[in-house]
Design an enzyme around this catalytic site. Structure first.
Site, short mmCIF file in Angstrom:
data_model
loop_
_atom_site.label_atom_id
_atom_site.label_comp_id
_atom_site.label_asym_id
_atom_site.label_seq_id
_atom_site.Cartn_x
_atom_site.Cartn_y
_atom_site.Cartn_z
N SER A 261 45.80 -13.60 35.43
CA SER A 261 47.14 -13.18 35.84
C SER A 261 48.07 -13.24 34.64
O SER A 261 47.81 -13.97 33.68
CB SER A 261 47.69 -14.09 36.94
OG SER A 261 48.14 -15.32 36.39
N ASP A 262 49.14 -12.46 34.65
CA ASP A 262 50.21 -12.70 33.68
C ASP A 262 50.95 -13.96 34.11
O ASP A 262 50.69 -14.53 35.17
CB ASP A 262 51.14 -11.49 33.60
CG ASP A 262 51.82 -11.37 32.24
OD1 ASP A 262 51.96 -12.40 31.55
OD2 ASP A 262 52.19 -10.26 31.86
N TRP A 263 51.87 -14.41 33.29
CA TRP A 263 52.55 -15.69 33.49
C TRP A 263 53.13 -15.80 34.90
O TRP A 263 54.01 -15.03 35.28
CB TRP A 263 53.64 -15.85 32.44
CG TRP A 263 54.37 -17.18 32.48
CD1 TRP A 263 55.26 -17.58 33.42
CD2 TRP A 263 54.23 -18.26 31.56
NE1 TRP A 263 55.71 -18.85 33.13
CE2 TRP A 263 55.09 -19.29 31.99
CE3 TRP A 263 53.48 -18.46 30.40
CZ2 TRP A 263 55.23 -20.50 31.31
CZ3 TRP A 263 53.61 -19.66 29.71
CH2 TRP A 263 54.48 -20.68 30.17
#
Length: 721
Positions: free
Chosen positions: A267-269
């Site tokens: 996932s992104d942040w």
């Protein structure tokens, strides 16, 4: 025992909690302190992360530096009962310590070999500093310069973006990650269509048809994966109404099923936790449920997996096999990197001091910066001549803020300043003044600028955006330069002297207030560590500008999105000066951008001869050859980027007015000519039809060849089936 069996053996010995911890990525603060008892402590309370989870976590974000990485890894290995090493990841987007031009600038070089070399150097510096994975390349197609992250893309064309994505993956990864410890694994991002955020606003909604997704936005991601990229990062946006990090159709069906990708998805942040704000999850429990079913292996910086997956398994809502397959993918990547045999892979403090920011790397950064700058206008003011009195004025004269965003390990202090580099070339004839700040101008600054310019033969203005004005979370509705800088331009213009504008920025700008006033405009972007030296060489004619735009510059922000490969509409505007009303146009602006895709000037003058085709028709399995003679009519050797575009005149669905299909870069001496040849095949004419089949249609095609997408020679041929 085979590698797969060894990894499966490790997996069988792990508890469910230990497996779930492998899916957790934590940021550097969690590893800032290591106690004498070996327990790693950090800011765990806010996420509900325990010391046990940190001990068993699979990866860490943002820890770099050989000594630090070695310390963290050794402590981790001493406390992890299975001896599973950490993966160290970071955003190494356009350089590690040696910063290259931002990717948008890199794209404007049209030089795939140099782009690959830049990634190879970035990987070498990152790996010797202890990193294993970079979150790059960004393969998002971009059409809206209001979005700050256009700086991370190579532009608005799917074909060219795909070529650069492949080049960057080759540079980062090489061919043998286990034995070539000077390479890092590549994570392509952001999957998918992040560049289409509504209104150019960061993290915003994306809504598009599947045909449009496949035709324009997916090709560059697919190219990166075909080149062997080991990881994929999810995007923050929705796709067909579902956020990417919980999107089964996008991640399971398309990425893993149709494309066969079996690498790691991260996932992104905090994107898994953001499923709640999106409105598709009620709480972390539902967010974790949807993300694991979508096939997201690593949860970057939320605790949804760690806190909720075990209960979801015990409640029968998640099959433990989903967790097992995610863990195996992570372990397999660690195996590919050789971390089980050598957990300290590549990290070497002594070699780090020799390799990072070395002379050879800076020379490569300068070469790419030279080729990335785009000369947008020149009415005889450039190149500068020895002996001229030059007034160098503006907020970027001695600024080290020329690295751009995502240069977190770079050094502004050691970046080559424009003023320093021009002084080395121009000598005593150079007078320097700040003139104004990025956003502010004082009477004293203006007075000093006027004094500096008063005795000058030529005024050079160093203008632009501060680095934080583009990049992530840096969307703008007004993409002109700040008023203070435009006031400086007006004040200098009143002196009636030749004036050159050098622009430092991370996006295409609305150049009103600059373009009309300056006699020459050089788009330098954020050129990186050696940027000042590269620009000085271009200004003084030591080097000849060769950059060509890969993203259109709008005439006004009201046109956005404006891009070259648009549809014609049923009532196309026949010409910019037409007075006909009931056509697709603006009353107060031209349709065309100020500068089109592929545009760029040179100190040379290139002319094109007749465009010749080997045949008037093409059949599947055959090739059609297009030839044109290109000549350098100028007095300086230069590089021309010869571009091939094709239009499908009659498609099953509407086709763009032009599509880039190939290009050649030719270096020509003064007076030299060269024949440039292209081969066209039926495969280049395929596109996604309304049923999503990828095929071509028989019929008429226009073929265009020229130095940019606007100014081309034209011929026609037919595809026969």
């Amino acid at each position: 025992m085979s590698e797969q069996r060894r990894l499966e053996h490790i997996l069988r010995k792990m508890t469910l909690d230990e497996k779930i911890a492998q899916l957790q990525q934590l940021a550097a603060p969690f590893y800032d302190e290591a106690g004498d008892d070996g327990q790693i402590t950090g800011p765990m309370e806010s996420l509900g992360i325990t010391a046990e989870t940190v001990t068993n976590a699979g990866s860490v974000l943002g820890v770099a530096g050989a000594e630090k990485v070695i310390s963290v890894q050794r402590t981790h290995m001493a406390n992890n009962r299975h001896g599973i090493p950490l993966l160290f990841m970071a955003d190494i987007v356009h350089g590690f310590k040696t910063i290259f031009p931002i990717p948008l600038a890199m794209g404007c070089s049209w030089d795939l070999e140099l782009a690959e070399r830049s990634a190879e150097i970035a990987a070498k510096e990152a790996a010797v500093s202890g990193l294993h994975v970079t979150f790059a390349p960004m393969a998002d197609l971009v059409r809206d310069p209001r979005w700050g992250r256009v700086m991370e893309s190579t532009g608005e064309d799917p074909y060219l973006n795909a070529l650069f994505a492949r080049a960057m993956v080759r540079g980062f990864q090489g061919t043998d990650l286990k034995n070539d410890t000077g390479r890092v694994a590549s994570c392509v991002k952001h999957f998918a269509a992040y560049g289409l955020a509504e209104g150019g606003r960061e993290y915003n909604t994306v809504d598009l048809s599947e045909r449009q997704l496949r035709e324009y936005y997916l090709p560059a991601y697919k190219a990166a994966l075909d080149e062997g990229a080991e990881m994929v990062m999810t995007s923050f946006n929705t796709v067909e109404g579902i956020p990417a990090s919980g999107n089964v159709k996008l991640m399971r069906d398309l990425l893993r099923g149709e494309w066969g990708f079996d690498g790691v998805v991260i996932s992104d942040w905090a994107a898994i936790g953001e499923l709640i704000a999106h409105g598709v999850a009620e709480d972390d429990r539902e967010a974790a449920l949807k993300a694991i079913h979508a096939g997201v292996d690593i949860d970057m910086m939320t605790s949804a997996y760690v806190l909720e997956l075990a209960r979801l398994v015990s409640d029968g809502l998640v099959d433990e096999s989903l967790i097992d397959e995610a863990v195996l993918r992570i372990l397999r990547l660690k195996e590919k990197l050789g971390l089980f045999e050598n957990p300290l892979r590549g990290a070497d403090p002594e070699a780090e001091r020799e390799v990072v920011y070395c002379k050879e790397h800076l020379e490569a950064a300068k070469e790419l910066a030279v080729k990335s700058c785009v000369l947008l206008k020149n009415e005889g003011a450039l190149p500068l001549r020895q002996g001229q009195r030059i007034a160098l004025i503006g907020p970027f004269v001695q600024s080290g803020d020329i690295l751009g965003n995502w240069s977190w390990t770079g050094s502004r202090e050691t970046a080559v300043r424009l003023g320093t580099a021009m002084e080395a070339l121009g000598g005593s004839g150079l007078v320097v003044a700040e003139g104004c700040g990025i956003h502010d101008i004082t009477e004293l600054q203006l007075e000093e600028a006027l004094n500096a310019a008063g005795e000058a033969d030529v005024i050079v203005l160093a203008l632009g955006e501060a680095s934080e004005m583009s990049g992530e979370a840096a969307s703008r509705t007004n993409i002109k330069l700040p008023d203070a800088q435009l006031k400086l331009v007006q004040s200098m213009k009143r002196l009636g002297k030749p004036m050159v504008a050098v622009l430092f920025n991370g996006r295409p700008l609305d150049l009103h207030g600059i373009y009309e006033e300056a006699d020459a405009v050089l788009e330098a972007w954020f050129p990186g560590s050696a940027g000042g030296a590269a620009i000085a060489d271009l200004l003084y004619g030591v080097a000849n500008p060769s950059g060509r735009l890969t993203m259109s510059f709008p005439t006004t922000v009201g046109q956005i999105p404006v891009y070259y490969n648009h549809f014609n509409t049923g009532r196309p505007k026949p010409a910019e000066d037409t007075e006909e009303k009931y056509v697709s146009h603006y009353l107060d602006s031209p349709n065309a951008p100020l500068f089109p895709f592929g545009y760029g000037l040179s100190y040379s003058s290139f002319s094109y001869g007749e465009l010749a085709l080997s045949s008037a028709s093409l059949k599947a399995g055959q090739t059609l050859q297009a030839k044109v003679r290109v000549s350098n009519d100028g007095s300086m050797a230069g590089t021309e980027t010869v571009q091939l575009y094709i239009r499908d005149v009659s498609g099953e669905v509407v086709r763009p007015v032009k599509e880039l299909k190939d290009f050649r870069q030719v270096m020509l001496a003064p007076g030299e000519s060269a024949e440039v040849a292209f081969e066209i095949t039926e495969a280049q004419l395929r596109y996604h039809h309304s049923d999503l089949s990828f095929t071509s249609d028989a019929g008429k095609f226009e073929l265009h060849v020229g130095g940019n997408s606007r100014d081309t020679l034209q011929s026609v041929f037919r595809l026969e089936q």
